[in-house]
Design a protein around this motif. Structure first.
Motif, PDB file in Angstrom:
ATOM      1  N   LEU A   1       0.767  -1.167  -0.085  1.00  0.00           N
ATOM      2  CA  LEU A   1       0.048  -0.115   0.153  1.00  0.00           C
ATOM      3  C   LEU A   1       0.749   1.328   0.008  1.00  0.00           C
ATOM      4  O   LEU A   1       0.671   2.199  -0.783  1.00  0.00           O
ATOM      5  CB  LEU A   1      -0.805   0.095   1.214  1.00  0.00           C
ATOM      6  CG  LEU A   1      -1.874   1.163   1.225  1.00  0.00           C
ATOM      7  CD1 LEU A   1      -2.949   1.127   0.286  1.00  0.00           C
ATOM      8  CD2 LEU A   1      -2.597   1.145   2.888  1.00  0.00           C
ATOM      9  N   GLY A   2       1.896   1.315   0.818  1.00  0.00           N
ATOM     10  CA  GLY A   2       2.867   2.365   1.035  1.00  0.00           C
ATOM     11  C   GLY A   2       3.469   2.503  -0.445  1.00  0.00           C
ATOM     12  O   GLY A   2       3.646   3.596  -0.765  1.00  0.00           O
ATOM     13  N   LYS A   3       4.036   1.409  -1.041  1.00  0.00           N
ATOM     14  CA  LYS A   3       4.613   1.451  -2.334  1.00  0.00           C
ATOM     15  C   LYS A   3       3.579   1.939  -3.405  1.00  0.00           C
ATOM     16  O   LYS A   3       4.039   3.074  -4.044  1.00  0.00           O
ATOM     17  CB  LYS A   3       5.104   0.143  -2.735  1.00  0.00           C
ATOM     18  CG  LYS A   3       5.858   0.128  -4.183  1.00  0.00           C
ATOM     19  CD  LYS A   3       6.463  -1.163  -4.215  1.00  0.00           C
ATOM     20  CE  LYS A   3       7.332  -1.301  -5.497  1.00  0.00           C
ATOM     21  NZ  LYS A   3       6.774  -1.640  -6.598  1.00  0.00           N
ATOM     22  N   THR A   4       2.423   1.624  -3.566  1.00  0.00           N
ATOM     23  CA  THR A   4       1.568   2.210  -4.368  1.00  0.00           C
ATOM     24  C   THR A   4       1.182   3.513  -4.528  1.00  0.00           C
ATOM     25  O   THR A   4       1.243   4.111  -5.360  1.00  0.00           O
ATOM     26  CB  THR A   4      -0.068   1.517  -4.403  1.00  0.00           C
ATOM     27  OG1 THR A   4       0.336  -0.014  -4.406  1.00  0.00           O
ATOM     28  CG2 THR A   4      -0.678   1.719  -5.527  1.00  0.00           C
ATOM     29  N   VAL A   5       1.051   4.213  -3.164  1.00  0.00           N
ATOM     30  CA  VAL A   5       0.894   5.449  -2.945  1.00  0.00           C
ATOM     31  C   VAL A   5       2.018   6.328  -3.212  1.00  0.00           C
ATOM     32  O   VAL A   5       1.896   7.420  -3.852  1.00  0.00           O
ATOM     33  CB  VAL A   5       0.235   5.611  -1.574  1.00  0.00           C
ATOM     34  CG1 VAL A   5      -0.186   7.213  -1.506  1.00  0.00           C
ATOM     35  CG2 VAL A   5      -1.152   5.097  -1.492  1.00  0.00           C
ATOM     36  N   ILE A   6       3.293   5.903  -2.654  1.00  0.00           N
ATOM     37  CA  ILE A   6       4.558   6.735  -2.862  1.00  0.00           C
ATOM     38  C   ILE A   6       4.617   6.894  -4.445  1.00  0.00           C
ATOM     39  O   ILE A   6       5.199   7.852  -4.914  1.00  0.00           O
ATOM     40  CB  ILE A   6       5.637   5.900  -2.457  1.00  0.00           C
ATOM     41  CG1 ILE A   6       5.489   6.192  -0.685  1.00  0.00           C
ATOM     42  CG2 ILE A   6       6.938   6.400  -2.787  1.00  0.00           C
ATOM     43  CD1 ILE A   6       6.676   5.460  -0.061  1.00  0.00           C
ATOM     44  N   GLU A   7       4.565   5.777  -5.183  1.00  0.00           N
ATOM     45  CA  GLU A   7       4.890   5.570  -6.695  1.00  0.00           C
ATOM     46  C   GLU A   7       3.965   6.565  -7.281  1.00  0.00           C
ATOM     47  O   GLU A   7       4.237   7.387  -8.215  1.00  0.00           O
ATOM     48  CB  GLU A   7       4.699   4.307  -7.090  1.00  0.00           C
ATOM     49  CG  GLU A   7       5.702   3.288  -6.966  1.00  0.00           C
ATOM     50  CD  GLU A   7       5.388   1.994  -7.451  1.00  0.00           C
ATOM     51  OE1 GLU A   7       6.358   1.034  -7.548  1.00  0.00           O
ATOM     52  OE2 GLU A   7       4.171   1.628  -7.786  1.00  0.00           O
ATOM     53  N   LYS A   8       2.713   6.503  -7.044  1.00  0.00           N
ATOM     54  CA  LYS A   8       1.827   7.335  -7.724  1.00  0.00           C
ATOM     55  C   LYS A   8       1.892   8.873  -7.266  1.00  0.00           C
ATOM     56  O   LYS A   8       1.651   9.923  -8.312  1.00  0.00           O
ATOM     57  CB  LYS A   8       0.342   6.808  -7.329  1.00  0.00           C
ATOM     58  CG  LYS A   8      -0.749   7.424  -8.465  1.00  0.00           C
ATOM     59  CD  LYS A   8      -0.528   7.160  -9.759  1.00  0.00           C
ATOM     60  CE  LYS A   8      -1.361   7.673 -10.659  1.00  0.00           C
ATOM     61  NZ  LYS A   8      -1.311   6.844 -12.156  1.00  0.00           N
ATOM     62  N   GLU A   9       2.177   9.149  -6.147  1.00  0.00           N
ATOM     63  CA  GLU A   9       2.107  10.454  -5.722  1.00  0.00           C
ATOM     64  C   GLU A   9       3.334  11.115  -5.495  1.00  0.00           C
ATOM     65  O   GLU A   9       3.764  12.162  -4.784  1.00  0.00           O
ATOM     66  CB  GLU A   9       1.153  10.761  -4.469  1.00  0.00           C
ATOM     67  CG  GLU A   9      -0.083  10.013  -4.368  1.00  0.00           C
ATOM     68  CD  GLU A   9      -1.072  10.711  -5.376  1.00  0.00           C
ATOM     69  OE1 GLU A   9      -0.633  11.772  -5.857  1.00  0.00           O
ATOM     70  OE2 GLU A   9      -2.230  10.294  -5.616  1.00  0.00           O
TER      71      GLU A   9
END
Lengths: 285, 285
Positions: free
Chosen positions: A191-199
Motif C-alpha cells: 500500500l505504501g509503495k503504491t501510494v508513494i509511486e503514484k504521488e
C-alpha cells in the motif's frame, strides 16, 4: 539474576525495560553487533552493562531478539556458551526453522522457543518502551522440550510482566502467523509503495491522508532487516496467504468492473464481523 | 445560530459536539431518516432538538453527513428549502458527482463542498466524539462558487474547531483521495476477508493477532452503507489504484517465488520513506 539481551532493539530493549521495572534484583547485560546501538541502550538505561559472547556463561536468562536468520545461526553457539542452569529464550516471528536449528543440540532443554505478539513499527534501542509486553500474548512452542525448572522460570517472568501464554506447535504457529501478522506487513508495505509511486511528485496530497491511511500503512515503516528473513523462512505459508489476498482483491475489482455494488456491499458487511473477532485482542500500541 | 445536522452519525454527530463545545450561542437540530439514531443523538446530547426537512428554513448552517449517493439526490432539495442566508456544507468522501448535482441549482452559492479528512472505523450517533476534527484537514472544493460571506462563516467554524483548510478542484480531490483513503479501505476489507475465510474454524488463532493486524484491518469495521456508494461514485479512480496495488502485490509474490530476497529487502527499504511522508500527518484516532 543476570539477564542477557542479545539484540538491544525494540523487542529485546522493551523486554529489558519491563524486567527492570518488575524486579529489583536483576542486572541486564546487552550484546549487539552494532556498537552504537549498545551505547545508546546503555545511555538510555535499557541495559545496565555492555557485554559480549564470552560473558554468556554467567547468564541466568538469555533473551535473543535478532533477525530470524541470524537466530538460526547463532542459537547453537549461544547454547554452547551458557551454563547448565540458564534458560535461553528467543523472540523470533517464525518458529519451525528456529526449533529445527537446535533440535539435536545437547542443551536443547535449556532453550524455550517463544514469539511475543508485541511490537511497534519502530526499531532500534530508541524504540524500546516500557509496558510493550503487558496484556500481550506469548506463543510458546515445543514447551515439553524445555527443562521443567527452566520453563517455570521463564513463564514466571512472562506472567510477571503481564503476558498471557498460549502453547502451539511450530508448524501451526508458522501457518497461522502468516495470516495474522506476516500478510498484514506485506499489505501495508505494498500500500505504501503504491501510494508513494503514484504521488511521488505531489507531496501536497499527503495532506489528504488521514488516520485511516496512517493505520493501514503503519507497518510499512517496519525494519526490512527483520522482515526479509521472516518472509524467507515462512515462504510457503506467506505465499499461500498472499495468493488468497490477491484473489480477494481481484474479485473485488471484478465486482466493481461489473457494477455489482450489491455484492460489494455484502462482501463488506460479511467482513464487518472482524469487529467481534478483534474484541478479544488487547491493543496498546 | 441554528445548525442543522443531516445524518447524526460519526461525522455529523462529531461536528455537532465540536460546535457545541466551541460556541455558547448555537442550537443544534438533528435530521435523520433513522428515528432511533435521532433519539440516541438527542439522549446523548449530540443534538439539542429533533427536526425534519420542513424546519430547514430556519437554519443558518446545514451540515449534511450522509452516504454520497443520498447526498447527490437530496442536496438540491436541501438548497430549495434553506433561506437565502444559509450555508449548506457536505462532508462527503467524493466531490465530483456531488458538485455536479448542484451545479445548475439557483442556490449554488449557498453550498460549500467539503471533505473533512477525519473519522474512525465506527458509525452511528454513539460513534460521535468530541475533538474528532481538531488538527485535521478539511478539503474545500470549488470555493469560488460559494458566496463570499457564506464561505467566511463556514471557514471560521472549521478554523474554530481546529481544522486546517486545503483548496482543491473536485477532479483532483477524487483522483488523489482514491490513493490516500479509498484504497486503504479496500486493502483492509480484503485483508479481513482473507483472514476470516481461512481461519473461520480456528477462532483461537486470533489470540495470535496483535496490534499490527488490528491496525491494518481496522478499516474493515467501516460502514458498508457509507462505503459502497463512495466506491461506486469514484469507480474509475478506485479501479486504477486497485489495479496498481494488485500489481505491486503480484510483483512481491513473484520476487518471493524467485527467492529474490535481496530485491524484497530493497522494496521494503524504499517504502520505509513513508515514515518521512507521514510525519506531517496528525493522527488522533
Amino acid at each position: 539474576m543476570n539477564i542477557f539481551i542479545i539484540g538491544v532493539g525494540l523487542i529485546g530493549g522493551s523486554f529489558a525495560l519491563d524486567v527492570k521495572d518488575t524486579y529489583s534484583d536483576v542486572k541486564v547485560f546487552g550484546i549487539d553487533n552494532n556498537p552504537e546501538h549498545l551505547s545508546t541502550a546503555l545511555a538510555l538505561g535499557v541495559i545496565d552493562e555492555k557485554a559480549d559472547w564470552n560473558d554468556l556463561g554467567k547468564a541466568d536468562i538469555v533473551y535473543a531478539a535478532i533477525p530470524v536468520n541470524v537466530l538460526c545461526n547463532v542459537l547453537p553457539e549461544i547454547l554452547d556458551k551458557v551454563n547448565d542452569e540458564a534458560v535461553v529464550i528467543d523472540g523470533g516471528s517464525t518458529k519451525m526453522l528456529i526449533c529445527e536449528a537446535v533440535k539435536e543440540h545437547p542443551k536443547r532443554r535449556n532453550f524455550l522457543a517463544a514469539h511475543p505478539i508485541a511490537g511497534t513499527e519502530f526499531s532500534g534501542p530508541e524504540a524500546a518502551i516500557k509496558g510493550l509486553y503487558a496484556n500481550k500474548t506469548n506463543i510458546i512452542c515445543e514447551v515439553e522440550k524445555t527443562a521443567f525448572k527452566l520453563q517455570e522460570r521463564a513463564l514466571k517472568i512472562f506472567s510477571d510482566i503481564g503476558m498471557r501464554i498460549r502453547y502451539m506447535d511450530p508448524y501451526s504457529h508458522d501457518k497461522h502467523i502468516a495470516y495474522t501478522s506476516h500478510l498484514s506487513h506485506i499489505s501495508s508495505f505494498m500500500l505504501g509503495k503504491t501510494v508513494i509511486e503514484k504521488e511521488a511528485n505531489e507531496r501536497d496530497i499527503f495532506d489528504m491522508a488521514g488516520s485511516g491511511f496512517e493505520s493501514t500503512v503503519r507497518l510499512a515503516k517496519s525494519s526490512p532487516a527483520m522482515w526479509t528473513p521472516i518472509f524467507q523462512q515462512n515462504k510457503q505459508n506467506v505465499l499461500e496467504t498472499l495468493e488468497e489476498y490477491i484473489e480477494n482483491l481481484q474479485e473485488f475489482r471484478d465486482l466493481m468492473l461489473k457494477d455489482d455494488f450489491e455484492a460489494i456491499y455484502n462482501v463488506m458487511q460479511n467482513t464487518n464481523k472482524i469487529k467481534e473477532i478483534l474484541k478479544g485482542i488487547t491493543v496498546k500500541n
